[in-house]
Design a protein around this motif. Sequence first.
Motif, mmCIF file in Angstrom:
data_model
loop_
_atom_site.group_PDB
_atom_site.id
_atom_site.type_symbol
_atom_site.label_atom_id
_atom_site.label_comp_id
_atom_site.label_asym_id
_atom_site.label_seq_id
_atom_site.Cartn_x
_atom_site.Cartn_y
_atom_site.Cartn_z
ATOM 1 N N TYR A 63 -7.493 23.218 44.671
ATOM 2 C CA TYR A 63 -7.830 21.930 44.075
ATOM 3 C C TYR A 63 -6.839 21.561 42.974
ATOM 4 N N PHE A 64 -6.560 22.559 42.254
ATOM 5 C CA PHE A 64 -5.573 22.422 41.211
ATOM 6 C C PHE A 64 -4.280 21.847 41.796
ATOM 7 N N GLN A 65 -3.897 22.442 42.870
ATOM 8 C CA GLN A 65 -2.668 21.997 43.514
ATOM 9 C C GLN A 65 -2.772 20.543 43.952
ATOM 10 N N LEU A 66 -3.900 20.211 44.547
ATOM 11 C CA LEU A 66 -4.097 18.841 45.008
ATOM 12 C C LEU A 66 -3.912 17.857 43.872
ATOM 13 N N VAL A 67 -4.576 18.224 42.799
ATOM 14 C CA VAL A 67 -4.496 17.326 41.647
ATOM 15 C C VAL A 67 -3.057 17.218 41.149
ATOM 16 N N LEU A 68 -2.471 18.400 41.034
ATOM 17 C CA LEU A 68 -1.086 18.390 40.544
ATOM 18 C C LEU A 68 -0.178 17.529 41.403
ATOM 19 N N GLU A 69 -0.393 17.636 42.731
ATOM 20 C CA GLU A 69 0.495 16.888 43.633
ATOM 21 C C GLU A 69 0.275 15.392 43.532
ATOM 22 N N SER A 70 -0.961 15.048 43.186
ATOM 23 C CA SER A 70 -1.286 13.616 43.179
ATOM 24 C C SER A 70 -0.838 12.909 41.914
ATOM 25 N N LEU A 71 -0.731 13.691 40.869
ATOM 26 C CA LEU A 71 -0.434 13.027 39.603
ATOM 27 C C LEU A 71 0.969 12.426 39.598
ATOM 28 N N PRO A 72 1.105 11.260 38.999
ATOM 29 C CA PRO A 72 2.432 10.663 38.864
ATOM 30 C C PRO A 72 3.240 11.295 37.739
ATOM 31 N N SER A 73 2.647 12.200 37.052
ATOM 32 C CA SER A 73 3.411 12.853 35.993
ATOM 33 C C SER A 73 4.128 14.064 36.558
ATOM 34 N N CYS A 74 5.072 14.498 35.786
ATOM 35 C CA CYS A 74 5.781 15.719 36.167
ATOM 36 C C CYS A 74 5.057 16.932 35.540
ATOM 37 N N ILE A 75 4.671 17.810 36.370
ATOM 38 C CA ILE A 75 3.920 18.968 35.851
ATOM 39 C C ILE A 75 4.674 20.251 36.175
ATOM 40 N N VAL A 76 4.768 21.059 35.178
ATOM 41 C CA VAL A 76 5.272 22.411 35.412
ATOM 42 C C VAL A 76 4.244 23.357 34.809
ATOM 43 N N TYR A 77 3.771 24.284 35.637
ATOM 44 C CA TYR A 77 2.877 25.316 35.073
ATOM 45 C C TYR A 77 3.635 26.613 35.027
ATOM 46 N N ARG A 78 3.752 27.121 33.820
ATOM 47 C CA ARG A 78 4.506 28.372 33.665
ATOM 48 C C ARG A 78 3.528 29.517 33.579
ATOM 49 N N ASN A 108 -5.415 8.427 49.082
ATOM 50 C CA ASN A 108 -4.694 9.536 49.668
ATOM 51 C C ASN A 108 -3.218 9.395 49.353
ATOM 52 N N GLU A 109 -2.777 10.354 48.579
ATOM 53 C CA GLU A 109 -1.351 10.281 48.277
ATOM 54 C C GLU A 109 -0.641 11.520 48.710
ATOM 55 N N GLU A 110 -1.258 12.228 49.564
ATOM 56 C CA GLU A 110 -0.666 13.512 49.899
ATOM 57 C C GLU A 110 -0.492 13.692 51.393
ATOM 58 N N TYR A 111 -1.460 13.362 52.151
ATOM 59 C CA TYR A 111 -1.408 13.678 53.576
ATOM 60 C C TYR A 111 -0.953 12.496 54.394
ATOM 61 N N GLY A 112 -0.228 12.836 55.410
ATOM 62 C CA GLY A 112 0.115 11.843 56.428
ATOM 63 C C GLY A 112 0.761 10.591 55.865
ATOM 64 N N ASN A 113 0.220 9.427 56.264
ATOM 65 C CA ASN A 113 0.826 8.146 55.856
ATOM 66 C C ASN A 113 0.548 7.787 54.401
ATOM 67 N N LYS A 114 -0.305 8.565 53.816
ATOM 68 C CA LYS A 114 -0.607 8.369 52.410
ATOM 69 C C LYS A 114 -1.104 6.980 52.121
ATOM 70 N N ASP A 115 -1.774 6.377 53.082
ATOM 71 C CA ASP A 115 -2.237 5.025 52.815
ATOM 72 C C ASP A 115 -3.754 4.895 52.972
ATOM 73 N N GLY A 116 -4.397 5.950 53.110
ATOM 74 C CA GLY A 116 -5.855 5.865 53.311
ATOM 75 C C GLY A 116 -6.603 6.479 52.138
ATOM 76 N N LEU A 117 -7.724 7.117 52.451
ATOM 77 C CA LEU A 117 -8.553 7.672 51.362
ATOM 78 C C LEU A 117 -8.749 9.179 51.544
#
Lengths: 1065, 122
Positions: free
Chosen positions: A150-165, A98-107
């Motif tokens: 889902y797309f958003q979730l993935v985008l937010e989780s990635l360590p890369s910088c993403i821009v969708y134009r 889990n890298e998005e919600y709350g403490n971001k330390d779980g699953l």
Amino acid sequence: MIKTAVNPLLDKFEPTFIITDANLRIIEHKNGNGTIKPLQQWKARQCSIFTILPDLEHKKGYLEKVLKKELSRFEIKSATLQLDKDQKKKVNITIMPNEEYGNKDGLILLVVDTNKKTAPGASPQTDGRRKPATLDIDASLCTPENELRYFQLVLESLPSCIVYRNLEEDEIFINREFLQYFDMPSSIVPMKQLKKELPSVYSELVEHDAKLLAGQPVHDNLIRIETAKGRRCFKVNATPRSNENGNIVGVLYCGQDATEEIKAKKEYERERSFLEILMDNVPDTIYFKDTEGRFIRINKAQAKVLGIDSPKDAIGKTDFDFFAPEFAMAAFQDEKNILKTGKPLLGKVEKVEKAGGWARWFSATKMPIFDENGKVSGLVGVSRDITEIHEAKEKLIEQNKQLEKARAAAEAAMKARTAFVANMSHEIRTPMNGVIGMTNLLMQTDLNDEQKEYAEIILNSGDTLLTVINDILDFSRIESGNVQLEKQPFNLRLCMEECLDVHAAAATKKGLELAYYIKKPCPMTIVGDKGRLLQILNNLTSNAIKFTEKGEVILQVAAEEKSPGNFILEFKVKDTGIGISEAGQKKLFQPFSQVDSSISRRFGGTGLGLVISRKLVQLMGGDISIASKEGVGTTFSFTIHAEGKDMKEFDDHSLLASQLAGKSVAVVDDNRTNRRILSLQTKSWGMKPYEFEKAADVLEVLRKGQHFDVGILDLLMPGMTGIDLAKELHKHDNLRQIPIILLTSVGWRRDNVSDGLNNIKQFLTKPVKQSRLFDTIATIFSQKKVQQVSGKDIQAMSTRVAENWPLDILLAEDNPVNQKFALRTLEKLGYKADLAENGLEVLKALEKKPYDLILMDIQMPEMDGVETTIIIRSRVAEEVRPQIVALTAHAMPGDREKYLSLGLDDYISKPIKLEELIRVLKSCKPKNGKAIAGLSSPEGGAGAEKVQEPSISLADLKNTLGFGEAEEDSFVFELVDVYIKETKTLLAELPDAVKSGDIKTVCRIVHTLKSSSQTIGINNLSELADEIYQKADQYSPSELVNVTSELISQTEKVLADLQKIPEQQ
Amino acid sequence: MANIVVIDDEEDIRLILKEVLEQEGHTVTTSENGKELNINNLSNFDLVITDIFMPDQDGMQIIMEVKKTVPDMKIIAISGGAFFGAGNTLKTAQLLGARFTINKPFDIDDVVEKVNTLVNEN
């Protein structure tokens, strides 16, 4: 349906999200299509994920890994979802951190019904590597909203910088990662706004529109933009997206912040180039090796040494490929050691050899290299070519060896030569003595004038030759180490006086003053070779006299105590002669060279004397030096190391010094140094000297009313001589009684000019011996006393004593005054005692007469009382041995025991008290065995020695001094007067000395007070003073103040009493 | 009987002479170089036996000085001969005061005889 070539995660499916914390408790959920109902309860109950998905228990390990983010994704197919007690369902689970919600330390768990065909992935991933899983996608589940979410979730989780134009909407979506670089409120930004607010970003996005809008991806583009985190560099892949019609509807930009990477690369490049420059420009060879000894990298210098063109050619090779095997082996051993122990090799000098004879010397330093775990991973070596230096050093060492050899050879040769001479000495000398002896005999026969003349010449030549021979022989014997110095005790003063005696005549002949001075404190007894010391002193003195035409020659000695009993004595022979030039001084101590041949012709001499003196001085542990100025004078100084004892701090003779104390003395001598010496000497006896250069000056001062107690006059003075002055003084009544001592020169004959001048008490020959002068002065002052010992009461102890108790008595005493006193006292009792002046004389006397009693002064020159006693006891049989009684000025507790243990039978303290003497006499048995009925000892006569009462009476004083009642009081008054005056002066000096911590002066004062008090018989005072004297250096400053204050107050009381004495009559 | 002093730099000689003469009943003092002799103690002796060629003090000089101090002192001179030839050494010694001379190596009986002759003179 969204098709994509890149990211499989964009495939559509309909998940339910379950979010857990780090402890795998459910904290959140998001429904998919609502197929899993009880989620609400689970969340409320915060139950463990294992409760609803028990299968996960078996996969705990993987769960841990995902939690730790070691695994980015984990899938389980057909897991059992426990809806409640009874209901189960089969689901496919995808588990991600889990890298998005709350403490971001779980699953995050994506749970999908298996009935729906939406299971992602095929098998659980076990090795943590991202495998692009292929997904089966059920198109019916792909609704646009789901997809986007889902797309958003993935985008937010990635360590890369993403821009969708989004080209249609003309807006961009920026993912969270990229958003961190900008201050944008939301992730969706219209292009127009972007252009306004982040123009650099905008321009980069549209930069490659030409290609992108044509459907061509642009990969690995490096863009630089200003961000909130500063100027950043991104590596971007831009991929156009088309719709089902093939129209480009959007562009996906994926980027990585490459700024750090680029920076790091730049740094690395810079460091690399530094290293390159360094390595290739340093003249020393540098090389890196691995743990096998293979070159990893070397610099140009090393390449040169190895003999290769490029440093790279060495890589992988070892020393064995380039150098001679012995060297390579040795180096290898060194390196193995370094690698093993981790200890560096520093500065090892080694000879590097190659096959074919090439060899050079290097100084090698090799250091281990450690990896990040601290293990040795290789080594770096730096070697410097030191061939030239090394060769130079070798040459130097060789040269030194040769020089040393040559020097040793030369020295050996020299030694051999002198040894030869030394060994042949008797051969050389004896015939010479024969010649001289025979010539002497010849001269005793009848010779005519001519023959006499010839014989004399032979004799003179012989004498000269003998001196030369003796000097040369002496020198060679010392050179070849054949001389042993004696170690015998001798009296220093007598030694100096002996030296002066030898030269007195010569000095007088030239009209030179000759004197000596011993600086106190100095040990009076020296242990050493008196003969050799005299040899040196004689040599220097004779040289001084030789090279001085007018003025004086003074001998001086000063002592420095290096350790208890061990001294450095510095002797000086000063003259006011012609001096020696700088150049001459240099030549002075060289054998066989005299300063100037013209001078040598003038003065004669072999020139070896100084050389011998120097050798002797060196044997005695010291050295000799010269200070000289031409036309002014010369001072030769030399030091010797010797043991010494019998320290003389100041010249006092205890008993008698008190009689000199405070007496004023006029010192009249045209020679300044003489005046000084006399002043110093008399001052050290407590007298008050006044110096006068001319006799006339003295008369002047006397006329003005000054008074002197005694005068020391030099006889030969320009203008008014000493005799003239004496004559003048004799004329006047008030000046006549000033006693005069005249100092004359050797050879001066006393004529009748001085007859009738009874104010002249003594003629003393210069150089004046200290002891003689002291005795003379002391005698002058004590004469009165000795004469006055006679009186009614003493009649009581008459000569009957001797009649009834006959004894042969020997008095051993060197001091003339003491002698007179003791002999006189014995006479009173009827004894005619014999006199011996030192231990030797005692022994001689004993041989002639078997004495009953020897009164032995302890401190005598030549052989002192103790030594004599020991000899007597060892040599003389018990029955015939005399009683030996010590006479000593020290009267301290423990003395009796001390002397008894030394072999004496008894002891009397000086001044001799009558009843003590009688006691001792009583204890002797006369040899003739005459029985004695009791001694009619007039015990009442002298009176027992009383403990001094607080107030002192005249009678007591007379008692103590041994005078009868009928004695004249005037002498007593005089003595008391002197004592008072002297003591007052001492008391005045004492407080200052105490205050300034001047222990030496305090000691001197206290000591003087002790001895004069003792003479007068004020014992409590003398004891107190003595105690302070003995303990002086043990007192603390405050203690010292206390004891001296006590002494002062006691003394003042005594003085007060004494001052009343004249009134007692 | 007599008080004899033996002066010789060689220890062996000193020991031998001391032994021999003491057996004869004399009191013997030995000295390596004669330095111990001085004005005071010289008169204690009845006879001086001295070597001539010695490194420290010259025997010839010793003879002359003894004669000066105690003119009637009896002296015997010993000589081992010189490196460069004895010359008239012993003769000189006699003229200077030695009553007898003895050559080294000496015959012990000869020494004893000469000593006794001198000692028994008065």
